[in-house]
Scaffold this active site. Sequence first.
Site, mmCIF file in Angstrom:
data_model
loop_
_atom_site.group_PDB
_atom_site.id
_atom_site.type_symbol
_atom_site.label_atom_id
_atom_site.label_comp_id
_atom_site.label_asym_id
_atom_site.label_seq_id
_atom_site.Cartn_x
_atom_site.Cartn_y
_atom_site.Cartn_z
ATOM 1 N N GLY A 93 0.687 -1.403 0.014
ATOM 2 C CA GLY A 93 -0.010 -0.062 -0.099
ATOM 3 C C GLY A 93 0.655 1.264 -0.139
ATOM 4 N N ARG A 177 15.207 -0.930 0.701
ATOM 5 C CA ARG A 177 15.235 -2.256 1.194
ATOM 6 C C ARG A 177 15.722 -3.028 0.357
ATOM 7 N NH1 ARG A 177 10.164 -3.969 4.901
ATOM 8 N NH2 ARG A 177 9.243 -4.806 3.056
ATOM 9 N N ASP A 253 1.372 -11.567 7.154
ATOM 10 C CA ASP A 253 1.697 -10.671 6.234
ATOM 11 C C ASP A 253 3.479 -10.330 6.500
ATOM 12 O OD1 ASP A 253 -0.089 -9.154 7.930
ATOM 13 O OD2 ASP A 253 0.786 -7.470 6.877
HETATM 14 P P1 AMP Z 1 2.630 -3.085 7.942
HETATM 15 O O1 AMP Z 1 1.998 -2.646 9.276
HETATM 16 O O2 AMP Z 1 3.540 -1.837 7.647
HETATM 17 O O3 AMP Z 1 3.342 -4.392 7.906
HETATM 18 O O4 AMP Z 1 1.360 -2.709 6.874
HETATM 19 C C1 AMP Z 1 0.214 -3.471 6.523
HETATM 20 C C2 AMP Z 1 -0.506 -3.233 5.383
HETATM 21 O O5 AMP Z 1 -0.766 -1.681 5.645
HETATM 22 C C3 AMP Z 1 0.213 -3.280 4.399
HETATM 23 O O6 AMP Z 1 -0.472 -3.669 3.211
HETATM 24 C C4 AMP Z 1 0.858 -1.958 4.082
HETATM 25 O O7 AMP Z 1 1.144 -1.633 2.757
HETATM 26 C C5 AMP Z 1 -0.276 -0.972 4.349
HETATM 27 N N1 AMP Z 1 0.051 0.308 4.959
HETATM 28 C C6 AMP Z 1 0.651 0.581 6.159
HETATM 29 N N2 AMP Z 1 0.888 1.881 6.014
HETATM 30 C C7 AMP Z 1 0.390 2.575 4.869
HETATM 31 C C8 AMP Z 1 0.283 3.871 4.287
HETATM 32 N N3 AMP Z 1 0.740 4.833 4.981
HETATM 33 N N4 AMP Z 1 -0.371 4.065 3.230
HETATM 34 C C9 AMP Z 1 -0.888 2.967 2.468
HETATM 35 N N5 AMP Z 1 -0.899 1.630 3.101
HETATM 36 C C10 AMP Z 1 -0.284 1.467 4.406
HETATM 37 MG MG MG Z 2 4.176 -5.508 6.547
#
Ligand code: AMP
Ligand code: MG
Length: 493
Positions: A93, A177, A253
């Site tokens: 995202g 990364r 995930d």
């Molecule tokens: P994470 O908690 O970083 O593992 O992300 C979990 C999900 O939320 C993933 O699908 C990310 O791409 C999405 N996500 C996290 N932050 C954002 C953001 N600022 N904008 C869009 N999607 C996000």
């Molecule tokens: Mg993640």
Amino acid sequence: MTSQPPLFQFDNTYARDLPGFYVDWQGAAVPDPKMVLFNDDLADALGLDAASLSGTDGAAIFAGVSRPEGASPLAQVYAGHQFGGFSPQLGDGRALLIGEIIDRQGQRQDIHLKGSGRTPFSRGGDGKAVIGPVLREYILGEAMHALGVPTTRALAAVTTGEMIPREGTKPGAVLARVASSHLRVGTFQFFAARSETDKVRQLADYAIARHDPDLSGENDRYLKFFRQVIERQAALVSKWMLIGFVHGVMNTDNTTISGETIDYGPCAFIDAYDPAAVFSSIDHGGRYAFGRQPTILQWNLARLAEALLPLFDAEDLDRAVALASTELDRYPELYKAAWIKGMGQKHGLESHQDDDVQLFEELLSTMTEQKADYTLVFRKLSEAVNGNDESVKTLFADPARVSTWLDRWMQRLATEARPLDEISASMNRINPIYIPRNHKVEEVLSAAERADYAPVKTLLAVLKNPFDERPGLEAFAEPAPTDFGPYQTFCGT
Ligand code: AMP
Ligand code: MG
């Protein structure tokens, strides 16, 4: 005019072999990309030319604004169990895979951007990242690598020149990364949840070609692949437990197929040894507490098994379940064996005796009860081997509580074949003196929010050699001062 060689020798198998598993996408335009950190050593290991990538051109590439020759930027789709609940549609995202390269060791590596703008998978999010969490992932990932823990790594951090709304506003940033792949348990779950068994199989064959090529021709390759993932992840989580790392958000995930640590969000290292330690502001139930990580991993692996079941036996589901269960049942023993071996090494032991585990557990529970610093206790034990047990004793509120334990441990060491000075030296190669202390991380992130990047560079230099004690760096070895208070981390998205 002579033409320049391309900056990256991309070979993009994900884009080529897996249409339907991603969408082609571009990074968002940003006003003013600037390089903040560039990892010269990693660039070198990747066979990249640091001189051409660490300046303005690199800043535009790693901000996602300019597309290097041969790149095929894309957003990957995946699903995942988040805090136990299934989200059928996640995906990159705020991230992009820009392409794959082969490093100097012949290993395929993803070059991936985090914070490069909205994608079709952004849901309500803005697709952005800010400087604090970007540098946090940089610091923690590089520290873990230096500590010998499999992990994704940071190649570069850039600021974008934007201010992003996050508790007020914060400077926007992107992390570049590197990972041996971005295949997650959730990638399999996405297609399994849609009953797209052919796609699950296609993904598994892709994963096998990438991570377990030896299995490629085998009839029972899917089951063996599952076994390999279990082994890699058991090894990984045992390393987290031995080093005192709390991931904080072990959703499916965020669990890789490669066995690398991924997605450093609300993670932290423990100070005092405490199985109940939770740092994440959103982990109210303590689902991802330090001591629960091995169990949670097994739960995540069971979710992978569910996704792979039709590949284990397409006709006979009961048989598929039985096969998967046999593999999963091996996990507790695998994990335990890795933990016992590692704990033995932390204690200076090469051999194993039946009551060793009891010896380890007694020290750990005394540490919990006395709120003794986990990292320092193990580091100072090596001095006790050489007769100076004062420095380890002073780490306990009541030194008498550890005296009898120390005597028993010294008796146990006497049964080892190696001389004591060798034992003590080996302990200092296993037990770090420098870890990313929570208060130090916060200190350098605050400075970076004011565009002062000198402290983060100093911290990275310290953490690069975590086992090598150097004069002048005492402050980096200290636990947080008491006025730092209980530590809380945020997802920081
Ligand atoms: P994470 O908690 O970083 O593992 O992300 C979990 C999900 O939320 C993933 O699908 C990310 O791409 C999405 N996500 C996290 N932050 C954002 C953001 N600022 N904008 C869009 N999607 C996000
Ligand atoms: Mg993640």
